[in-house]
Design a protein around this motif. Structure first.
Motif, PDB file in Angstrom:
ATOM      1  N   UNK A 144       0.817  -1.206   0.000  1.00 21.23           N
ATOM      2  CA  UNK A 144       0.000   0.000   0.000  1.00 21.23           C
ATOM      3  C   UNK A 144       0.852   1.258   0.000  1.00 21.23           C
ATOM      4  N   UNK A 145       2.058   1.162   0.582  1.00 17.86           N
ATOM      5  CA  UNK A 145       2.947   2.324   0.662  1.00 17.86           C
ATOM      6  C   UNK A 145       3.816   2.497  -0.574  1.00 17.86           C
ATOM      7  N   UNK A 146       3.708   1.598  -1.553  1.00 20.94           N
ATOM      8  CA  UNK A 146       4.481   1.734  -2.784  1.00 20.94           C
ATOM      9  C   UNK A 146       5.853   1.124  -2.748  1.00 20.94           C
ATOM     10  N   UNK A 167      -6.171  -1.922  -2.238  1.00 24.26           N
ATOM     11  CA  UNK A 167      -5.538  -3.171  -2.640  1.00 24.26           C
ATOM     12  C   UNK A 167      -6.531  -4.053  -3.392  1.00 24.26           C
ATOM     13  N   UNK A 168      -6.040  -4.677  -4.453  1.00 27.14           N
ATOM     14  CA  UNK A 168      -6.858  -5.547  -5.301  1.00 27.14           C
ATOM     15  C   UNK A 168      -6.323  -6.969  -5.213  1.00 27.14           C
ATOM     16  N   UNK A 282      -2.149  -6.307  -5.650  1.00 31.52           N
ATOM     17  CA  UNK A 282      -1.468  -5.092  -6.070  1.00 31.52           C
ATOM     18  C   UNK A 282      -2.270  -3.881  -5.610  1.00 31.52           C
ATOM     19  N   UNK A 283      -1.629  -2.729  -5.679  1.00 32.87           N
ATOM     20  CA  UNK A 283      -2.309  -1.490  -5.339  1.00 32.87           C
ATOM     21  C   UNK A 283      -3.010  -0.985  -6.590  1.00 32.87           C
ATOM     22  N   UNK A 284      -4.323  -0.801  -6.506  1.00 33.12           N
ATOM     23  CA  UNK A 284      -5.167  -0.543  -7.671  1.00 33.12           C
ATOM     24  C   UNK A 284      -4.680   0.530  -8.626  1.00 33.12           C
ATOM     25  N   UNK A 294       0.700  -4.608 -17.845  1.00 33.95           N
ATOM     26  CA  UNK A 294       1.167  -5.701 -18.709  1.00 33.95           C
ATOM     27  C   UNK A 294       1.705  -6.843 -17.870  1.00 33.95           C
ATOM     28  N   UNK A 295       2.545  -6.545 -16.880  1.00 32.50           N
ATOM     29  CA  UNK A 295       3.118  -7.594 -16.040  1.00 32.50           C
ATOM     30  C   UNK A 295       2.019  -8.336 -15.271  1.00 32.50           C
ATOM     31  N   UNK A 296       1.055  -7.590 -14.750  1.00 30.88           N
ATOM     32  CA  UNK A 296      -0.024  -8.231 -13.997  1.00 30.88           C
ATOM     33  C   UNK A 296      -0.799  -9.204 -14.885  1.00 30.88           C
ATOM     34  N   UNK A 297      -1.173  -8.737 -16.058  1.00 29.04           N
ATOM     35  CA  UNK A 297      -1.948  -9.591 -16.962  1.00 29.04           C
ATOM     36  C   UNK A 297      -1.137 -10.797 -17.420  1.00 29.04           C
ATOM     37  N   UNK A 298       0.158 -10.598 -17.661  1.00 27.68           N
ATOM     38  CA  UNK A 298       1.007 -11.704 -18.124  1.00 27.68           C
ATOM     39  C   UNK A 298       1.236 -12.706 -17.004  1.00 27.68           C
TER      40      UNK A 298
END
Length: 307
Positions: A144-146, A167-168, A282-284, A294-298
């Protein structure tokens, strides 16, 4: 809105502060910005004057965050993510992209499921440098803090999840549970049922951010509980202890199969424990930046392809 004060706080200040909060090191911040430590120190002093707070203070040979800096982290992460979205409207080119991608997961998660996924990502994106943290070092608060891009967590699907804003959670892989014992364990010579499961001491896996596993709650509904013989931070260390003891480990099946643990055998879990999953978190707002999207989807796609 104090526009005059805001005009003095430039993008260079914000990016430098974000990296300082992440690394808590002037030297590492300078390396990432391709500048000198003295330049970062100068910017830090300007930030202290502008924000009216020390931000970082030295204790021994460490830089520690002030309470104000701790609170500032998530807001700064959101702001920079939104600003980055404005300046990154183009597409993402895996062949030319270069940078770090910061993950946190259990050590066993590198065996299953993230090891094969990261290997494939590094082949597809030659400039990718994964930076992997143990989940106990950086968890949901760091996300959440990056200070992280993604967190990978195994958990029961019915387990209550922490509700940090923004957060998702998305299912990476579904899995099952198994019971692991050493290959000459006395339990193997007897019928295997709930009474047998409860008659032995167990290894518990520590997690400070998630509630008790759903299978523990299932046992509580049956008005029984496990006897804990040891508590460890991860499955890998637990497996090493199993080979030297009569303890039992209830673990994720995918990891147990991929790790090919010598001297251990698996047994079914002798009661209903619900469903188990690995989640990608991940943080939305940050997740919509082109590279992270791209990285998330891959990652999600590879999790299914590499089954």
């Amino acid at each position: 809105m104090d526009l005059i004060a805001l005009s003095r706080l430039g993008g260079r200040h914000l990016v430098t502060l974000h990296l300082l909060l992440d690394s808590q090191s002037v030297t590492r911040t300078a390396e990432r910005l391709c500048t000198s430590p003295s330049s970062v120190s100068k910017t830090l002093n300007q930030l202290r004057d502008l924000l009216g707070d020390q931000l970082l203070y030295r204790q021994g040979n460490q830089l520690l965050l002030t309470p104000f800096a701790e609170r500032l982290g998530p807001s700064l992460h959101r702001l920079l993510s939104e600003l980055n979205g404005l300046t990154s409207q183009g597409g993402f080119d895996p062949a030319s992209w270069q940078g770090e991608l910061k993950f946190a997961l259990r050590e066993s998660g590198m065996v299953w499921p993230m090891g094969p996924i990261l290997g494939q990502l590094m082949r597809e994106v030659p400039g990718l440098v994964p930076v992997v943290w143990n989940k106990d070092e950086r968890g949901l608060e760091a996300l959440a803090a990056g200070r992280l891009d993604f967190l990978i967590l195994p958990h029961d699907q019915s387990q209550p999840l922490p509700r940090q804003p923004g957060l998702v959670w998305e299912t990476l892989r579904e899995d099952q549970l198994v019971c692991l014992v050493r290959e000459d364990h006395p339990a193997l010579a007897m019928p295997w049922d709930l009474d047998a499961y409860l008659s032995w001491r167990h290894i518990a896996i520590r997690d400070t951010e998630l509630a008790n596993p759903f299978f523990e709650q299932s046992l509580a509904q049956l008005q029984v509980r496990r006897r804990i013989g040891a508590t460890l931070p991860d499955f890998g260390g637990a497996a090493a202890l199993l080979a030297q003891s009569d303890l039992i480990l209830t673990a994720v099946k995918g990891w147990a199969e991929q790790a090919r643990l010598p001297g251990l055998v698996d047994l079914p879990v002798p009661f209903d424990y619900g469903a188990v999953t690995h989640s990608l978190v991940w943080y939305g707002p940050a997740g919509e930046e082109p590279a992270r999207r791209w990285f998330r989807q891959r990652i999600l796609q590879l999790a299914q392809e590499l089954a």
